[in-house]
Motif scaffolding. Structure first.
Motif, PDB file in Angstrom:
ATOM      1  N   THR A  59      -7.926   3.013   4.052  1.00 23.64           N
ATOM      2  CA  THR A  59      -7.730   1.674   4.743  1.00 23.64           C
ATOM      3  C   THR A  59      -6.682   0.965   3.612  1.00 23.64           C
ATOM      4  O   THR A  59      -5.455   0.231   4.096  1.00 23.64           O
ATOM      5  N   LYS A  60      -6.739   1.379   2.490  1.00 22.56           N
ATOM      6  CA  LYS A  60      -5.835   0.696   1.271  1.00 22.56           C
ATOM      7  C   LYS A  60      -4.697   1.625   1.030  1.00 22.56           C
ATOM      8  O   LYS A  60      -4.473   2.787   1.024  1.00 22.56           O
ATOM      9  N   VAL A  61      -3.446   1.044   1.276  1.00 27.75           N
ATOM     10  CA  VAL A  61      -2.301   1.759   1.331  1.00 27.75           C
ATOM     11  C   VAL A  61      -2.028   2.444   0.106  1.00 27.75           C
ATOM     12  O   VAL A  61      -1.588   3.608   0.134  1.00 27.75           O
ATOM     13  N   TYR A  62      -2.326   1.774  -0.972  1.00 30.78           N
ATOM     14  CA  TYR A  62      -1.982   2.358  -2.326  1.00 30.78           C
ATOM     15  C   TYR A  62      -2.784   3.747  -2.502  1.00 30.78           C
ATOM     16  O   TYR A  62      -2.338   4.644  -3.039  1.00 30.78           O
ATOM     17  N   ARG A  63      -4.028   3.474  -2.008  1.00 32.93           N
ATOM     18  CA  ARG A  63      -4.910   5.031  -1.941  1.00 32.93           C
ATOM     19  C   ARG A  63      -4.454   5.787  -0.926  1.00 32.93           C
ATOM     20  O   ARG A  63      -4.306   7.042  -1.357  1.00 32.93           O
ATOM     21  N   ALA A  64      -3.988   5.440   0.267  1.00 31.44           N
ATOM     22  CA  ALA A  64      -3.329   6.513   1.091  1.00 31.44           C
ATOM     23  C   ALA A  64      -1.961   7.098   0.544  1.00 31.44           C
ATOM     24  O   ALA A  64      -1.922   8.228   0.653  1.00 31.44           O
ATOM     25  N   VAL A  65      -1.259   6.347  -0.112  1.00 27.36           N
ATOM     26  CA  VAL A  65      -0.040   6.760  -0.652  1.00 27.36           C
ATOM     27  C   VAL A  65      -0.243   7.950  -1.989  1.00 27.36           C
ATOM     28  O   VAL A  65       0.268   9.019  -1.889  1.00 27.36           O
ATOM     29  N   TYR A  66      -1.465   7.613  -2.627  1.00 30.69           N
ATOM     30  CA  TYR A  66      -1.671   8.617  -3.845  1.00 30.69           C
ATOM     31  C   TYR A  66      -2.537   9.777  -3.100  1.00 30.69           C
ATOM     32  O   TYR A  66      -2.213  10.789  -3.715  1.00 30.69           O
ATOM     33  N   SER A  67      -3.497   9.440  -2.490  1.00 35.12           N
ATOM     34  CA  SER A  67      -4.212  10.703  -1.935  1.00 35.12           C
ATOM     35  C   SER A  67      -4.113  11.377  -0.593  1.00 35.12           C
ATOM     36  O   SER A  67      -4.646  12.515  -0.440  1.00 35.12           O
ATOM     37  N   HIS A  68      -3.414  10.582   0.261  1.00 34.07           N
ATOM     38  CA  HIS A  68      -3.214  11.184   1.544  1.00 34.07           C
ATOM     39  C   HIS A  68      -1.831  11.141   1.914  1.00 34.07           C
ATOM     40  O   HIS A  68      -1.670   9.899   3.022  1.00 34.07           O
ATOM     41  N   PRO A  69      -0.840  11.544   1.148  1.00 37.28           N
ATOM     42  CA  PRO A  69       0.535  11.045   1.276  1.00 37.28           C
ATOM     43  C   PRO A  69       1.111  11.218   2.831  1.00 37.28           C
ATOM     44  O   PRO A  69       2.054  10.633   3.201  1.00 37.28           O
ATOM     45  N   GLU A  70       0.542  12.120   3.690  1.00 39.20           N
ATOM     46  CA  GLU A  70       1.095  12.437   5.016  1.00 39.20           C
ATOM     47  C   GLU A  70       0.374  11.402   5.916  1.00 39.20           C
ATOM     48  O   GLU A  70       0.819  11.488   6.962  1.00 39.20           O
ATOM     49  N   SER A  71      -0.638  10.620   5.401  1.00 37.38           N
ATOM     50  CA  SER A  71      -1.189   9.906   6.602  1.00 37.38           C
ATOM     51  C   SER A  71      -0.436   8.871   7.043  1.00 37.38           C
ATOM     52  O   SER A  71       0.593   8.314   6.284  1.00 37.38           O
ATOM     53  N   LEU A  72      -0.898   8.259   8.248  1.00 39.29           N
ATOM     54  CA  LEU A  72      -0.189   7.409   8.998  1.00 39.29           C
ATOM     55  C   LEU A  72       0.038   5.930   7.884  1.00 39.29           C
ATOM     56  O   LEU A  72       1.201   5.407   7.878  1.00 39.29           O
ATOM     57  N   ARG A  73      -0.922   5.746   7.345  1.00 39.53           N
ATOM     58  CA  ARG A  73      -1.160   4.497   6.815  1.00 39.53           C
ATOM     59  C   ARG A  73      -0.015   4.589   5.540  1.00 39.53           C
ATOM     60  O   ARG A  73       0.516   3.503   5.121  1.00 39.53           O
ATOM     61  N   ALA A  74      -0.201   5.864   4.791  1.00 38.02           N
ATOM     62  CA  ALA A  74       0.718   6.056   3.610  1.00 38.02           C
ATOM     63  C   ALA A  74       2.160   6.005   4.035  1.00 38.02           C
ATOM     64  O   ALA A  74       2.996   5.315   3.317  1.00 38.02           O
ATOM     65  N   VAL A  75       2.550   6.542   5.340  1.00 41.01           N
ATOM     66  CA  VAL A  75       3.901   6.517   5.567  1.00 41.01           C
ATOM     67  C   VAL A  75       4.451   5.138   6.196  1.00 41.01           C
ATOM     68  O   VAL A  75       5.499   4.729   5.982  1.00 41.01           O
ATOM     69  N   TYR A  76       3.619   4.503   7.034  1.00 44.09           N
ATOM     70  CA  TYR A  76       4.003   3.321   7.698  1.00 44.09           C
ATOM     71  C   TYR A  76       3.082   2.148   6.931  1.00 44.09           C
ATOM     72  O   TYR A  76       3.657   0.993   7.590  1.00 44.09           O
ATOM     73  N   GLY A  77       2.479   2.055   6.483  1.00 47.44           N
ATOM     74  CA  GLY A  77       1.476   0.915   6.225  1.00 47.44           C
ATOM     75  C   GLY A  77       2.245   0.096   5.137  1.00 47.44           C
ATOM     76  O   GLY A  77       3.117   0.526   4.358  1.00 47.44           O
TER      77      GLY A  77
END
Ligand code: RTP
Ligand code: MG
Length: 159
Positions: free
Chosen positions: A99-117
């Motif tokens: 849910t949280k973009v900063y977590r997405a960026v660190y732990s799942h960098p390919e995920s849609l929220r990391a890329v576009y959130g």
């Protein structure tokens, strides 16, 4: 031996206004979901009124982020999608990332929220979190769609 495919499941995905306002980003999301073998069974582009957004997110009434969430999701166009895939609910949440973009960026960098959130609220996408919420949310956006009938016909077709 033949492998038994996991049964198809349906989930409700939303492409939220931060992405839906940008056609290039919408196309990128559709490319990622088809690469992950989701089928788009129903789709509509719509803008929710504020009362509709409040009804959609009634479960979050009283949470500190409720007002900003309702304001955001009713602020512009959405894409509502019924997605089909084996294990669709978990698979779509996996493709979205945390849910949280900063977590997405660190732990799942390919995920849609990391890329576009953009932020914790403007995180680009929604996915149903259980079979019960998938049924409720599919009915909310596609009241004329017979989800159980669709699944029965698909299952009969592969047998
Ligand atoms: P969703 O329902 O949108 O798929 O997201 P989720 O299950 O991963 O997250 P949930 O806890 O259900 O939160 C719903 C949406 O509220 C916004 N939110 N903002 N700290 C914040 O400002 C905050 N926390 C949550 C996000 O848009 C989240 O997707
Ligand atoms: Mg949720």
């Amino acid at each position: 031996a033949m492998s038994v495919p996991a049964p198809l499941q349906l989930t409700l995905a939303l492409i939220k206004p931060d992405i839906s306002a940008a056609p290039t980003l919408v196309r990128a999301v559709f490319a990622r979901l088809s690469a992950a073998e989701f089928r788009v069974v129903r789709s509509r582009r719509l803008t929710l009124s504020r009362p509709s957004a409040e009804a959609l997110y009634a479960e979050h009434a009283g949470r500190f982020f409720h007002n900003r969430l309702v304001t955001f999701v009713s602020s512009g166009p959405l894409w509502a999608l019924v997605l089909a895939r084996p294990d669709a609910i978990a698979a779509w949440r996996g493709l979205m990332g945390p849910t949280k973009v900063y977590r997405a960026v660190y732990s799942h960098p390919e995920s849609l929220r990391a890329v576009y959130g953009l932020t914790d609220t403007r995180n680009g996408l929604h996915g149903s979190d259980s079979p019960q919420s998938a049924a409720r949310e599919i009915e909310f956006f596609f009241p004329e769609f017979d989800a159980e009938g669709w699944l029965e016909r698909e299952r009969a077709a592969v047998e």
